[in-house]
Design a protein around this motif. Structure first.
Motif, PDB file in Angstrom:
ATOM      1  N   ASP A   1     -10.478  -2.812  -1.041  1.00  0.00           N
ATOM      2  CA  ASP A   1     -10.434  -4.268  -1.119  1.00  0.00           C
ATOM      3  C   ASP A   1      -9.027  -4.830  -1.216  1.00  0.00           C
ATOM      4  OD1 ASP A   1     -13.155  -4.854  -0.875  1.00  0.00           O
ATOM      5  OD2 ASP A   1     -13.532  -4.430  -2.984  1.00  0.00           O
TER       6      ASP A   1
ATOM      7  N   GLN B   1     -18.629   1.650  -4.544  1.00  0.00           N
ATOM      8  CA  GLN B   1     -19.474   0.454  -4.423  1.00  0.00           C
ATOM      9  C   GLN B   1     -20.783   0.776  -3.704  1.00  0.00           C
ATOM     10  OE1 GLN B   1     -17.207  -3.161  -3.257  1.00  0.00           O
ATOM     11  NE2 GLN B   1     -15.372  -1.941  -3.646  1.00  0.00           N
TER      12      GLN B   1
ATOM     13  N   ASN C   1      -9.489   0.784  -6.515  1.00  0.00           N
ATOM     14  CA  ASN C   1     -10.281   0.271  -5.393  1.00  0.00           C
ATOM     15  C   ASN C   1      -9.342  -0.100  -4.239  1.00  0.00           C
ATOM     16  OD1 ASN C   1     -11.935  -1.124  -3.645  1.00  0.00           O
ATOM     17  ND2 ASN C   1     -12.350  -2.809  -5.050  1.00  0.00           N
TER      18      ASN C   1
ATOM     19  N   ASN D   1     -14.281  -7.081  -5.095  1.00  0.00           N
ATOM     20  CA  ASN D   1     -13.017  -7.602  -4.589  1.00  0.00           C
ATOM     21  C   ASN D   1     -12.381  -8.543  -5.611  1.00  0.00           C
ATOM     22  OD1 ASN D   1     -10.939  -8.007  -2.750  1.00  0.00           O
ATOM     23  ND2 ASN D   1     -11.969  -9.728  -1.769  1.00  0.00           N
TER      24      ASN D   1
ATOM     25  N   SER E   1     -14.608   2.133  -0.237  1.00  0.00           N
ATOM     26  CA  SER E   1     -15.738   1.531  -0.977  1.00  0.00           C
ATOM     27  C   SER E   1     -16.852   2.542  -1.261  1.00  0.00           C
ATOM     28  CB  SER E   1     -16.317   0.327  -0.226  1.00  0.00           C
ATOM     29  OG  SER E   1     -15.362  -0.682  -0.076  1.00  0.00           O
TER      30      SER E   1
END
Length: 197
Positions: A98, A134, A95, A143, A131
């Motif tokens: 974040d 997400q 990720n 996060n 993202s």
């Protein structure tokens, strides 16, 4: 009259806030949801697609680089299990969105981490710089968490959590994998030593 209007407005506002919270909770990824493949990036920032979704039982690690060790206990435990490659796959999606660190640095460090053992050398690791995961899967906030996602061969969510796993959740995930594949084998300590460099 003025008090009645204020009272009515406060009730309407409360109802609006409550329905917004319920709507937000309702749309967060949960067991039973179906997900589709997502276009993301590989460790060299080239286009990639999330493999396995809708084809195999798929375990996805979705760590924020700021919390790389949050689920080390689970990672160590799942490495002790062997499942049929034609029915199961596991991989990571870093990720990047974040993390405050530059994407290129994280990609480089991740490539280096794969050299820690024979077992990790061929590990598939992808990246999510914007993202995309997400948004596509409605995961909610990821996060500062090392998220874990397990889906069956039809792409139906069996488990999702963004955060540290409890011992019973670790057992649950492994049991879910075992019940969705034809066979499983837990490596002995001697077999695990074969993966050391």
């Amino acid at each position: 009259m003025k008090n009645a209007i204020q009272f009515s407005l406060s009730i309407l506002f409360s109802l609006f806030i409550s329905s917004a919270v319920v709507a937000q909770e309702k749309h967060t990824l949960q067991r039973g949801d179906k997900i589709e493949k997502v276009d993301i990036r590989d460790l060299h920032n080239k286009p990639a697609v999330t493999p396995g979704i809708g084809e195999k039982v798929t375990l996805i690690f979705y760590p924020d680089p700021d919390s790389p060790s949050q689920n080390d206990v689970f990672v160590d435990e799942i490495k002790r299990w062997k499942f049929p490659e034609e029915e199961y796959m596991a991989y990571g999606i870093v990720n990047l969105a974040d993390s405050p660190y530059p994407n290129s640095v994280i990609r480089f460090m991740t490539r280096m981490v794969r050299k820690r053992s024979k077992q990790e050398a061929d590990a598939l690791i992808l990246t999510d710089p914007k993202s995309l995961i997400q948004e596509a899967w409605n995961t909610g906030d990821c996060n500062n968490s090392f998220a874990i996602l397990l889906v069956d061969a039809d792409g139906e969510v069996l488990f999702w959590k963004a955060g540290a796993l409890e011992a019973d959740e670790i057992t649950f995930i492994i049991d879910e994998i075992k019940s969705n594949v034809s066979e499983s084998h837990k490596y002995t300590e001697q077999e695990m030593q074969a993966f050391d460099l």
